[in-house]
Design a protein around this motif. Structure first.
Motif, mmCIF file in Angstrom:
data_model
loop_
_atom_site.group_PDB
_atom_site.id
_atom_site.type_symbol
_atom_site.label_atom_id
_atom_site.label_comp_id
_atom_site.label_asym_id
_atom_site.label_seq_id
_atom_site.Cartn_x
_atom_site.Cartn_y
_atom_site.Cartn_z
ATOM 1 N N GLU A 78 -18.800 -52.885 -3.436
ATOM 2 C CA GLU A 78 -17.690 -52.884 -4.086
ATOM 3 C C GLU A 78 -17.939 -51.961 -5.194
ATOM 4 N N ILE A 79 -19.257 -52.191 -6.013
ATOM 5 C CA ILE A 79 -19.574 -51.016 -7.150
ATOM 6 C C ILE A 79 -19.580 -49.843 -6.737
ATOM 7 N N ALA A 80 -20.595 -49.860 -5.652
ATOM 8 C CA ALA A 80 -20.847 -48.364 -4.977
ATOM 9 C C ALA A 80 -19.841 -47.503 -4.526
ATOM 10 N N ARG A 81 -18.731 -48.280 -3.852
ATOM 11 C CA ARG A 81 -17.708 -47.673 -3.634
ATOM 12 C C ARG A 81 -16.878 -47.043 -4.707
ATOM 13 N N ASN A 82 -16.618 -47.781 -5.880
ATOM 14 C CA ASN A 82 -16.113 -47.312 -6.883
ATOM 15 C C ASN A 82 -16.739 -46.237 -7.561
ATOM 16 N N GLY A 88 -22.302 -42.282 -9.398
ATOM 17 C CA GLY A 88 -22.581 -43.223 -10.424
ATOM 18 C C GLY A 88 -24.154 -43.806 -10.075
ATOM 19 N N LYS A 89 -24.213 -44.740 -10.574
ATOM 20 C CA LYS A 89 -25.779 -45.682 -10.495
ATOM 21 C C LYS A 89 -25.667 -46.036 -9.027
ATOM 22 N N ASN A 90 -26.771 -46.047 -8.597
ATOM 23 C CA ASN A 90 -27.093 -46.861 -7.406
ATOM 24 C C ASN A 90 -27.316 -48.144 -7.562
ATOM 25 N N GLN A 91 -26.773 -49.075 -6.924
ATOM 26 C CA GLN A 91 -26.959 -50.262 -7.036
ATOM 27 C C GLN A 91 -27.974 -51.113 -5.980
ATOM 28 N N HIS A 92 -28.758 -51.936 -6.660
ATOM 29 C CA HIS A 92 -29.835 -52.537 -6.158
ATOM 30 C C HIS A 92 -29.440 -54.033 -6.021
ATOM 31 N N VAL A 93 -29.736 -54.526 -4.733
ATOM 32 C CA VAL A 93 -29.633 -55.972 -4.484
ATOM 33 C C VAL A 93 -31.096 -56.603 -4.298
ATOM 34 N N VAL A 94 -31.393 -57.462 -5.401
ATOM 35 C CA VAL A 94 -32.869 -57.913 -5.631
ATOM 36 C C VAL A 94 -32.975 -59.481 -5.788
ATOM 37 N N ARG A 95 -33.872 -60.241 -5.228
ATOM 38 C CA ARG A 95 -34.172 -61.576 -5.422
ATOM 39 C C ARG A 95 -34.602 -61.832 -6.827
ATOM 40 N N ARG A 96 -34.035 -63.053 -7.155
ATOM 41 C CA ARG A 96 -34.120 -63.645 -8.753
ATOM 42 C C ARG A 96 -34.382 -64.956 -8.576
ATOM 43 N N GLY A 97 -35.720 -65.405 -8.350
ATOM 44 C CA GLY A 97 -36.024 -66.971 -8.211
ATOM 45 C C GLY A 97 -35.035 -67.250 -6.590
ATOM 46 N N ASP A 98 -34.656 -68.132 -6.869
ATOM 47 C CA ASP A 98 -33.908 -68.544 -5.706
ATOM 48 C C ASP A 98 -32.539 -68.071 -5.243
ATOM 49 N N SER A 145 -21.633 -44.082 -4.857
ATOM 50 C CA SER A 145 -23.375 -44.207 -5.163
ATOM 51 C C SER A 145 -23.833 -45.183 -3.883
ATOM 52 N N GLU A 146 -24.987 -45.424 -4.085
ATOM 53 C CA GLU A 146 -25.745 -46.172 -3.000
ATOM 54 C C GLU A 146 -25.800 -47.535 -3.311
ATOM 55 N N VAL A 147 -25.940 -48.218 -2.173
ATOM 56 C CA VAL A 147 -26.503 -49.760 -2.197
ATOM 57 C C VAL A 147 -27.736 -49.935 -1.511
ATOM 58 N N ILE A 148 -28.805 -50.258 -2.476
ATOM 59 C CA ILE A 148 -30.240 -50.512 -1.910
ATOM 60 C C ILE A 148 -30.705 -51.855 -1.831
ATOM 61 N N ILE A 149 -30.489 -52.560 -0.681
ATOM 62 C CA ILE A 149 -31.160 -53.772 -0.539
ATOM 63 C C ILE A 149 -32.579 -54.225 -0.086
ATOM 64 N N HIS A 150 -33.061 -54.987 -0.968
ATOM 65 C CA HIS A 150 -34.370 -55.312 -1.035
ATOM 66 C C HIS A 150 -34.407 -56.740 -0.036
ATOM 67 N N GLY A 151 -35.394 -56.873 0.575
ATOM 68 C CA GLY A 151 -35.774 -58.169 1.065
ATOM 69 C C GLY A 151 -36.377 -59.161 0.177
ATOM 70 N N ARG A 152 -36.568 -60.415 0.810
ATOM 71 C CA ARG A 152 -37.503 -61.428 0.157
ATOM 72 C C ARG A 152 -38.728 -60.910 -0.435
ATOM 73 N N ASN A 153 -39.364 -60.039 0.073
ATOM 74 C CA ASN A 153 -40.738 -59.456 -0.312
ATOM 75 C C ASN A 153 -40.587 -58.412 -1.263
ATOM 76 N N ILE A 204 -37.433 -52.336 0.104
ATOM 77 C CA ILE A 204 -36.449 -51.893 0.764
ATOM 78 C C ILE A 204 -36.263 -52.128 2.067
ATOM 79 N N ARG A 205 -35.123 -52.701 2.358
ATOM 80 C CA ARG A 205 -35.098 -53.058 4.069
ATOM 81 C C ARG A 205 -33.805 -52.273 4.469
ATOM 82 N N GLU A 206 -33.050 -51.692 3.532
ATOM 83 C CA GLU A 206 -31.672 -51.075 4.172
ATOM 84 C C GLU A 206 -31.107 -50.385 3.065
ATOM 85 N N ARG A 207 -30.283 -49.386 3.129
ATOM 86 C CA ARG A 207 -29.852 -48.264 2.229
ATOM 87 C C ARG A 207 -28.341 -47.897 2.811
#
Length: 74
Positions: free
Chosen positions: A41-45, A3-13, A48-56, A59-62
């Motif tokens: 949860e989504i990536a396991r279903n 499936g699609k990779n899932q990104h965790v991104v900052r949106r304002g606060d 796919s991958e989870v790509i975690i973005h930091g405050r800046n 990418i800080r972790e995959r």
């Protein structure tokens, strides 16, 4: 098929989960931890991958939840 990779991104606060190639966020959360949990949860279903973005926004972790043989061949 993965499936699609899932990104965790900052949106304002807040933090959001965004599927790769999507123009709209899947969900919004008050903390990065909550967003990572939902993205995982989504990536396991979707195998796919989870790509975690930091405050800046860098990418800080995959983390892979798909067909990722270990140790890698080759």
């Amino acid at each position: 098929m993965a499936g699609k990779n899932q990104h965790v991104v900052r949106r304002g606060d807040d933090w959001a989960v965004l599927g790769a190639g999507n123009s709209r966020d899947t969900a919004h959360f008050g903390t990065q931890r909550e967003a990572i949990a939902r993205a995982t949860e989504i990536a396991r279903n979707q195998s796919s991958e989870v790509i975690i973005h930091g405050r800046n926004n860098l990418i800080r972790e995959r983390n892979s939840y798909g067909n990722d043989p270990f140790p890698p061949r080759g």
